[in-house]
Design a protein around this motif. Sequence first.
Motif: not given
Lengths: 343, 343
Positions: A114, A116, A118, B85-86, B116-118, B120, B277, B279
């Motif tokens: 994914a 990332i 948690i 998630g990215f 969860i996701a990020i 960038a 960044m 999150i």
Amino acid sequence: MSSPRDPVDTQTISFSDLTELLRQIFMRHGTSAEVAAVLAENCASAERDGSHSHGIFRIKGYLSSLAAGWVDGQAVPKVEDVGAGFVRVDAGGGFAQPAMQAAKALLIEKARTAGIAILAIRNSHHFAALWPDVEPFAQEGLVALSVVNSMTCVVPHDAQKPLFGTNPIAFAAPRAGGQPIVFDMATSAIAHGDVQIAAREGRLLPPGMGVDRAGHPTEDPKAILDGGALLPFGGYKGSALSMMVELLSAALTGGNFSFGFDMSTKPGAQTPWTGQMIIVIDPDKGSGHAFAERSEELVRQMHGVGQQRMPGDRRYRQREQSLAEGIVLSTDDLNRLKALASA
Amino acid sequence: MSSPRDPVDTQTISFSDLTELLRQIFMRHGTSAEVAAVLAENCASAERDGSHSHGIFRIKGYLSSLAAGWVDGQAVPKVEDVGAGFVRVDAGGGFAQPAMQAAKALLIEKARTAGIAILAIRNSHHFAALWPDVEPFAQEGLVALSVVNSMTCVVPHDAQKPLFGTNPIAFAAPRAGGQPIVFDMATSAIAHGDVQIAAREGRLLPPGMGVDRAGHPTEDPKAILDGGALLPFGGYKGSALSMMVELLSAALTGGNFSFGFDMSTKPGAQTPWTGQMIIVIDPDKGSGHAFAERSEELVRQMHGVGQQRMPGDRRYRQREQSLAEGIVLSTDDLNRLKALASA
């Protein structure tokens, strides 16, 4: 010639022998084989790396909590997969490290897929340093961030009474030319373990670390431990970070806040019964470039402006020495450990 | 009776009128309609909430960077979906806020699905406060954490020369009984904008904020701005957090480090060309319980030990007042803005 300190009779023990000795101690005091193996390696690693406040110094507290029936040394963590990037674990009133161990492979797989992931651990006791929980991810090329709350001993900025725990934040990132960059910082002005060690050694603390039971500033570690409290580091900023740790470690995981449990019901209880959060990122997804090369460049530049030591460097140096020459323990400590292993 | 301060002639303007005025200014100075709308709302929100160091005070710097050709006001962000998630965005040398706006719906969808996701963002200029980037997620029940690096002006702990930017960390979490808990803290001992305001107002700074061009501690904001540098907050801990911000905002995103670009090639350039960044976490996946109820409990307890004000409270109070009574600007400032809008 005389020394200001009494010479202490010492012996050396290898990392693997210390790990085995600690494993036997945990087994003899009510933990399962799985739990004993995880805690023994964790605690021996801290001693090996010179993290004395979280090494064998902690054994007494571990065993006291186990004997009190406050922590379940036989707990089997329940791992739940709740999303492409989300794993949660009910540690079952046991220790946090075996709970993380149980979820680790799934967490890494999710982070790589994914980008990332948690891990939310609840119903867990964390009595160790936090860097051992993040460093292994960086050794595999991943970036990791973890927070864990503990037990009420820190006065929020501008408040009158303690509420937060020492609530550490740990971070690890790989680098191309050396060991990972790793830090582990209490959000209190000083770690609780360091206050205990100062009290044991009869040393005063620097100013700004804590208050006595009346709420007045003190440099006496015993006054802090005897009904006093710690202060956050860096004023309102450290206090806000400590609050964030409570939210992420407890509110988000379903674990207890640092003020949310009563240890007085189990005399001898010493381990905080809270929660822990770990975020793991695959950094190479960020731009398609190699993260570890970029972090190496940052380290070069930090050295270039005069920063001698990177976070973690002292531990790595001590680790190298311990692995080459053995871990130095006082004969008294070693004998005490041996007695506990056969008790 | 005489006042120590000269009375300043002021006027009030509504939030929507100020937003529209700023939108016209950005449009008149080379940005696209999309970019103008995002920046105008961001800047007007800061002024509305009393974040004066990131309100209309920043307009001059924005326009100077645009005029210099240092930042591309017409840039169209490229959003890439690289994992469950990215999300990553190439901001194309434009501003960070439109880049986040372009990716926001996808980021929220991923956070809700994966847990969860990020995001960038690279190749971006961030010249604003950081809290407006995280608060909206908390308004939707999500937890958000963001970091952004800036430009070399902070001396790492134990180093001799500046390397890091002011490198803020912002965090937002929902609560059941009130506005989200939001903090936005520079990892420097003071924000650069506050040094600029102190210099403009002829005030000295508290000790420990910065050094002069020779590296000596100073309380004179002008000496800090004139070849001097800032210090991290909280000693080695704030310094380690600032390093983490460089790693997450730049190394991880593929953006520039704070020391990685040369503004001298474009006279008038003022905006840092780096990365960011963010999150975003769906906190209710943590335990199946309602996160916002738990965070409300934490707020109650913080009030209970005597913490009067939660992070963000001052902004919310100023916001309420600004929305009810209008935003107070000096007549000079308002006339200057009006002139820029029709220039």
